[in-house]
Design a protein around this motif. Structure first.
Motif, PDB file in Angstrom:
ATOM      1  N   SER A  33      16.995  62.196  72.742  1.00 27.05           N
ATOM      2  CA  SER A  33      15.732  61.815  73.369  1.00 27.05           C
ATOM      3  C   SER A  33      15.296  60.429  72.927  1.00 27.05           C
ATOM      4  O   SER A  33      14.808  59.628  73.731  1.00 27.05           O
ATOM      5  CB  SER A  33      14.658  62.851  73.019  1.00 27.05           C
ATOM      6  N   ALA A  34      15.495  60.131  71.650  1.00 31.75           N
ATOM      7  CA  ALA A  34      15.041  58.850  71.098  1.00 31.75           C
ATOM      8  C   ALA A  34      15.743  57.659  71.740  1.00 31.75           C
ATOM      9  O   ALA A  34      15.144  56.592  71.898  1.00 31.75           O
ATOM     10  CB  ALA A  34      15.264  58.832  69.586  1.00 31.75           C
ATOM     11  N   PHE A  35      17.005  57.835  72.135  1.00 35.36           N
ATOM     12  CA  PHE A  35      17.768  56.694  72.639  1.00 35.36           C
ATOM     13  C   PHE A  35      17.963  56.718  74.152  1.00 35.36           C
ATOM     14  O   PHE A  35      18.888  56.119  74.679  1.00 35.36           O
ATOM     15  CB  PHE A  35      19.098  56.593  71.899  1.00 35.36           C
ATOM     16  N   GLY A  36      17.076  57.412  74.842  1.00 32.30           N
ATOM     17  CA  GLY A  36      17.024  57.298  76.289  1.00 32.30           C
ATOM     18  C   GLY A  36      17.928  58.223  77.067  1.00 32.30           C
ATOM     19  O   GLY A  36      18.158  58.001  78.262  1.00 32.30           O
ATOM     20  N   SER A  38      19.121  61.278  79.352  1.00 31.28           N
ATOM     21  CA  SER A  38      18.418  61.995  80.418  1.00 31.28           C
ATOM     22  C   SER A  38      18.515  63.501  80.251  1.00 31.28           C
ATOM     23  O   SER A  38      17.654  64.243  80.723  1.00 31.28           O
ATOM     24  CB  SER A  38      18.975  61.584  81.784  1.00 31.28           C
ATOM     25  N   LEU A  39      19.568  63.964  79.562  1.00 25.53           N
ATOM     26  CA  LEU A  39      19.700  65.403  79.308  1.00 25.53           C
ATOM     27  C   LEU A  39      20.739  65.649  78.238  1.00 25.53           C
ATOM     28  O   LEU A  39      21.551  64.781  77.922  1.00 25.53           O
ATOM     29  CB  LEU A  39      20.055  66.163  80.586  1.00 25.53           C
ATOM     30  N   VAL A  40      20.694  66.857  77.676  1.00 20.48           N
ATOM     31  CA  VAL A  40      21.682  67.330  76.700  1.00 20.48           C
ATOM     32  C   VAL A  40      22.417  68.506  77.310  1.00 20.48           C
ATOM     33  O   VAL A  40      21.796  69.383  77.921  1.00 20.48           O
ATOM     34  CB  VAL A  40      21.011  67.743  75.374  1.00 20.48           C
ATOM     35  N   GLY A  58      10.995  70.303  74.234  1.00 22.10           N
ATOM     36  CA  GLY A  58      10.066  70.485  75.333  1.00 22.10           C
ATOM     37  C   GLY A  58      10.027  69.303  76.285  1.00 22.10           C
ATOM     38  O   GLY A  58       9.327  69.337  77.287  1.00 22.10           O
ATOM     39  N   HIS A  59      10.768  68.256  75.974  1.00 20.93           N
ATOM     40  CA  HIS A  59      10.771  67.041  76.780  1.00 20.93           C
ATOM     41  C   HIS A  59      12.165  66.671  77.286  1.00 20.93           C
ATOM     42  O   HIS A  59      12.291  65.857  78.191  1.00 20.93           O
ATOM     43  CB  HIS A  59      10.223  65.871  75.963  1.00 20.93           C
ATOM     44  N   MET A  60      13.178  67.242  76.662  1.00 22.64           N
ATOM     45  CA  MET A  60      14.563  66.930  77.023  1.00 22.64           C
ATOM     46  C   MET A  60      15.204  68.095  77.774  1.00 22.64           C
ATOM     47  O   MET A  60      15.318  69.193  77.231  1.00 22.64           O
ATOM     48  CB  MET A  60      15.372  66.631  75.757  1.00 22.64           C
ATOM     49  N   PRO A  61      15.642  67.906  79.022  1.00 25.84           N
ATOM     50  CA  PRO A  61      16.359  68.981  79.726  1.00 25.84           C
ATOM     51  C   PRO A  61      17.641  69.358  78.982  1.00 25.84           C
ATOM     52  O   PRO A  61      18.375  68.466  78.531  1.00 25.84           O
ATOM     53  CB  PRO A  61      16.676  68.355  81.092  1.00 25.84           C
ATOM     54  N   VAL A  62      17.896  70.643  78.834  1.00 24.99           N
ATOM     55  CA  VAL A  62      19.117  71.127  78.187  1.00 24.99           C
ATOM     56  C   VAL A  62      19.843  72.030  79.176  1.00 24.99           C
ATOM     57  O   VAL A  62      19.313  73.068  79.575  1.00 24.99           O
ATOM     58  CB  VAL A  62      18.803  71.901  76.892  1.00 24.99           C
ATOM     59  N   ALA A 115      27.369  57.388  81.153  1.00 30.47           N
ATOM     60  CA  ALA A 115      28.371  57.943  80.243  1.00 30.47           C
ATOM     61  C   ALA A 115      27.853  59.212  79.588  1.00 30.47           C
ATOM     62  O   ALA A 115      26.647  59.415  79.436  1.00 30.47           O
ATOM     63  CB  ALA A 115      28.740  56.923  79.169  1.00 30.47           C
ATOM     64  N   CYS A 116      28.801  60.059  79.212  1.00 28.92           N
ATOM     65  CA  CYS A 116      28.512  61.251  78.427  1.00 28.92           C
ATOM     66  C   CYS A 116      29.193  61.101  77.070  1.00 28.92           C
ATOM     67  O   CYS A 116      30.374  60.747  77.006  1.00 28.92           O
ATOM     68  CB  CYS A 116      29.018  62.505  79.131  1.00 28.92           C
ATOM     69  N   PHE A 117      28.465  61.344  76.008  1.00 27.51           N
ATOM     70  CA  PHE A 117      29.017  61.298  74.659  1.00 27.51           C
ATOM     71  C   PHE A 117      29.110  62.715  74.099  1.00 27.51           C
ATOM     72  O   PHE A 117      28.103  63.422  73.994  1.00 27.51           O
ATOM     73  CB  PHE A 117      28.145  60.436  73.744  1.00 27.51           C
TER      74      PHE A 117
END
Length: 208
Positions: A33-36, A38-40, A58-62, A115-117
């Motif tokens: 979330s801190a580094f921008g 869009s989802l995990v 509560g702010h990051m879509p998983v 990209a996905c990490f």
């Protein structure tokens, strides 16, 4: 009142991690979330903890998938075709595994596009990426350490943060605003994990 800086909507950062029952991915969600991001994406067990996320869950879509193949299909549908890995230690070539890792600080090429990490779990007893995860990656990165220093001198989550920051800076993603010794999270809009059900048959795949 603090709000999250809007990111470049043409470029998407996604963080993926494999889980087992009762894995804790709270710090990974918070860092993404801190580094921008869009989802995990969570691959494996759907029973995981978000302890340590400090409200970021509560702010990051998983999104959750049982198999990496399903995850890759989802990424391709979103136009995310570059998959990278972040290793907590240097990966040297060995027989039967030609994969090696590159220093994120010394990476000569500018990242381009979404990209996905794939990152390794913080609580994984057997540290590092699995062979399956490494085989999915276009390239694998590690954080360089001072000569003679042990790998444990820098926590794994700090190495993930350094790598995500390098990508975000390269593609001009804006991180969250830093206020009161924490990253501001903006409006709360996510309340539970979204489960993506595969529409294709995948016989023989191992369910984690």
């Amino acid at each position: 009142t603090t709000t999250k800086i809007s990111t470049n909507m043409t470029t998407e950062l996604i963080v993926a991690v494999e889980t087992q029952r009762r894995s804790n991915i709270g710090t990974i969600i918070r860092t993404a979330s801190a580094f921008g991001a869009s989802l995990v994406i969570v691959v494996g067990s759907s029973q995981f903890s978000t302890h340590g996320a400090h409200g970021a869950q509560g702010h990051m879509p998983v999104f959750h998938f049982f198999y990496w193949e399903e995850c890759l299909q989802f990424l391709h549908q979103r136009g995310v075709n570059s998959v990278f890995g972040i290793s907590p230690s240097i990966i040297a070539p060995v027989a039967g595994r030609p994969k090696t890792s590159t220093s994120i600080e010394g990476y000569k090429h500018r990242f381009e596009g979404s990209a996905c990490f794939i990152v390794s779990r913080i609580d994984r007893k057997m540290r590092g990426l699995t062979d399956e995860e490494m085989n999915l990656c276009k390239e694998i990165f590690h954080v360089s350490l001072p000569k003679g220093k042990e790998e444990d001198i820098i926590p794994n989550i700090s190495k993930i943060a350094i790598s995500l920051r390098a990508y975000a800076k390269s593609v001009d993603l804006s991180p969250s605003v830093y206020a009161a010794e924490k990253f501001a999270l903006g409006e709360r809009d996510c309340h539970k994990t979204k489960v993506i059900k595969s529409t294709v048959s995948m016989p023989g795949l191992r369910r984690l």
